[in-house]
Scaffold this motif. Structure first.
Motif, short mmCIF file in Angstrom:
data_model
loop_
_atom_site.label_atom_id
_atom_site.label_comp_id
_atom_site.label_asym_id
_atom_site.label_seq_id
_atom_site.Cartn_x
_atom_site.Cartn_y
_atom_site.Cartn_z
N THR A 141 0.84 -1.20 0.00
CA THR A 141 0.00 0.00 0.00
C THR A 141 0.87 1.25 0.00
O THR A 141 0.64 2.20 -0.77
N SER A 167 2.69 2.00 -3.21
CA SER A 167 1.79 2.64 -4.16
C SER A 167 1.59 4.11 -3.81
O SER A 167 1.73 4.99 -4.67
N ASP A 169 -7.24 -3.04 -1.85
CA ASP A 169 -7.93 -2.49 -3.00
C ASP A 169 -7.49 -1.03 -3.20
O ASP A 169 -6.96 -0.40 -2.30
N LYS A 197 -2.28 1.25 -7.24
CA LYS A 197 -1.97 1.48 -8.65
C LYS A 197 -2.05 0.15 -9.39
O LYS A 197 -1.62 -0.89 -8.88
N PRO A 198 -2.59 0.16 -10.60
CA PRO A 198 -2.72 -1.10 -11.35
C PRO A 198 -1.40 -1.85 -11.49
O PRO A 198 -1.37 -3.09 -11.39
N GLU A 199 -0.30 -1.12 -11.71
CA GLU A 199 0.98 -1.80 -11.88
C GLU A 199 1.48 -2.45 -10.60
O GLU A 199 2.25 -3.42 -10.64
N THR A 231 -0.68 -3.81 -8.26
CA THR A 231 -1.52 -5.00 -8.12
C THR A 231 -1.09 -6.11 -9.08
O THR A 231 -0.94 -7.28 -8.68
N THR A 232 -0.90 -5.77 -10.35
CA THR A 232 -0.52 -6.80 -11.32
C THR A 232 0.85 -7.38 -11.02
O THR A 232 1.10 -8.57 -11.26
N SER A 233 1.74 -6.56 -10.48
CA SER A 233 3.08 -7.06 -10.12
C SER A 233 3.00 -8.06 -8.97
O SER A 233 3.71 -9.08 -8.97
N GLU A 265 1.71 -11.32 -10.38
CA GLU A 265 2.74 -11.99 -11.18
C GLU A 265 3.78 -12.67 -10.28
O GLU A 265 4.16 -13.83 -10.52
N GLN A 309 -7.42 -10.68 -3.27
CA GLN A 309 -7.60 -9.28 -3.62
C GLN A 309 -8.80 -8.73 -2.88
O GLN A 309 -9.93 -9.16 -3.10
N GLN A 365 -11.85 -6.38 -1.74
CA GLN A 365 -12.85 -5.69 -2.55
C GLN A 365 -13.69 -4.74 -1.70
O GLN A 365 -14.21 -5.14 -0.65
#
Length: 233
Positions: free
Chosen positions: A130, A133, A181, A184-186, A188-190, A193, A204, A206
Motif C-alpha cells: 500500500t 503505491s 484495493d 496502482k494497477p501496476e 496489483t498486477t506485479s 505476477e 484481492q 474488494q
C-alpha cells in the motif's frame, strides 16, 4: 477410608486428564504471524514495540473509529478461526522496497528487512505494498535472483526478493498475500505476477470501507471475512 482414597485418586486423575486435554488443544491451534503496515498495527500488540503505529486505544476520531484490538481484522480472524497469534510485525508507513515517502531511505522499516522476525508460524499473512503505491516508490523491473542493494530500492525487485526468501525461510508454512484495493494497477498486477511465480496464494480485497484511507470498524470486519474465505479455499 479405602473408598475415600479411591475417590481422591479418581478426582486427581480426572483433573490431570482435563489439564492434558487443554494443553493438547492449545498446542494444536495454528499459530499466525503478520508481516504488515499500518492496516495491521495496534497499540501494544506489535513486535518490535518500537514499530510505528496507526491504531491506538485512544485514536483521533478524524482518523479512525477503531479503538479496541478486538476490532482489528487480524484479531477477529484469529479468534473466529481458532488460531493463536505468533507475532505481528507490522510497521505503519512501511514499504516493501527500501524507498519510502519523499524518496527517503526506508531500509530500517522495509518489509524485506523485517521478514526474518516473525517467529515460527503455521500461517503467515503478508499485507503490504500500500505504501509503495502511495509513496510513488520506483516500480523497477523484475529481477528474480542475485539482487543488489540498488535494485532493492525499487518495488518489483524487492517484492521478488521478499517472496523468494519467505518461501525458503518458512517451509511448511501456509502463506497468503493480502492485496489492498485501490492500489496502482501496476502494483496489483506485479503482486499477482510474483505470487504466481513463487506459488504464493493471494486474495484481492474488494470495496473495503475506510476512513482517512485506512479501514474503519466496518472495513476491518470486511477484511477479516475476505481473508477468512481465502484461507479456507
Amino acid at each position: 477410608m479405602k473408598t475415600n482414597r479411591i475417590r481422591r485418586f479418581a478426582a486427581i486423575a480426572a483433573a490431570v486428564i482435563i489439564a492434558a486435554g487443554s494443553l493438547v488443544s492449545a498446542q494444536s491451534k495454528k499459530s499466525v504471524s503478520i508481516l504488515g503496515d499500518s492496516y495491521s498495527t495496534f497499540e501494544n500488540f506489535i513486535e518490535p514495540k518500537t514499530n510505528e503505529m496507526w491504531y491506538f486505544v485512544h485514536p483521533n476520531p478524524k482518523r479512525t473509529d477503531v479503538n479496541d484490538v478486538k476490532q482489528t481484522w487480524w484479531h477477529q480472524l484469529i479468534k473466529e478461526n481458532g488460531y493463536k497469534l505468533e507475532q505481528n510485525n507490522s510497521y505503519s508507513g512501511s514499504t516493501i522496497c527500501t524507498t519510502g515517502y519523499r524518496g527517503e531511505d526506508y531500509t530500517d522499516r522495509a518489509f524485506i528487512n523485517r521478514m526474518d522476525n516473525l517467529g515460527s508460524p503455521d500461517v503467515l499473512l503478508i499485507f503490504g505494498a500500500t505504501n509503495d503505491s502511495w509513496a510513488n516508490a520506483p516500480i523497477g523491473e523484475f529481477v528474480w535472483s542475485d539482487w543488489t542493494t540498488e535494485q532493492l530500492k525499487s518495488f518489483r525487485p524487492a517484492l521478488a526478493y521478499m517472496l523468494s526468501h519467505i518461501v525458503d525461510r518458512y517451509p511448511n508454512t501456509e502463506l497468503l498475500y493480502i492485496i489492498n484495493d485501490g492500489l496502482k494497477p501496476e502494483i496489483t498486477t506485479s503482486i499477482i505476477e510474483a505470487c504466481d511465480r513463487y506459488g504464493v496464494p493471494y486474495v484481492q480485497l474488494q470495496d473495503i470501507d475506510k476512513t482517512a484511507s485506512h479501514p474503519n470498524i466496518h472495513g476491518m470486519r470486511q477484511i477479516a471475512d475476505q481473508v477468512s474465505v481465502a484461507l479456507k479455499k
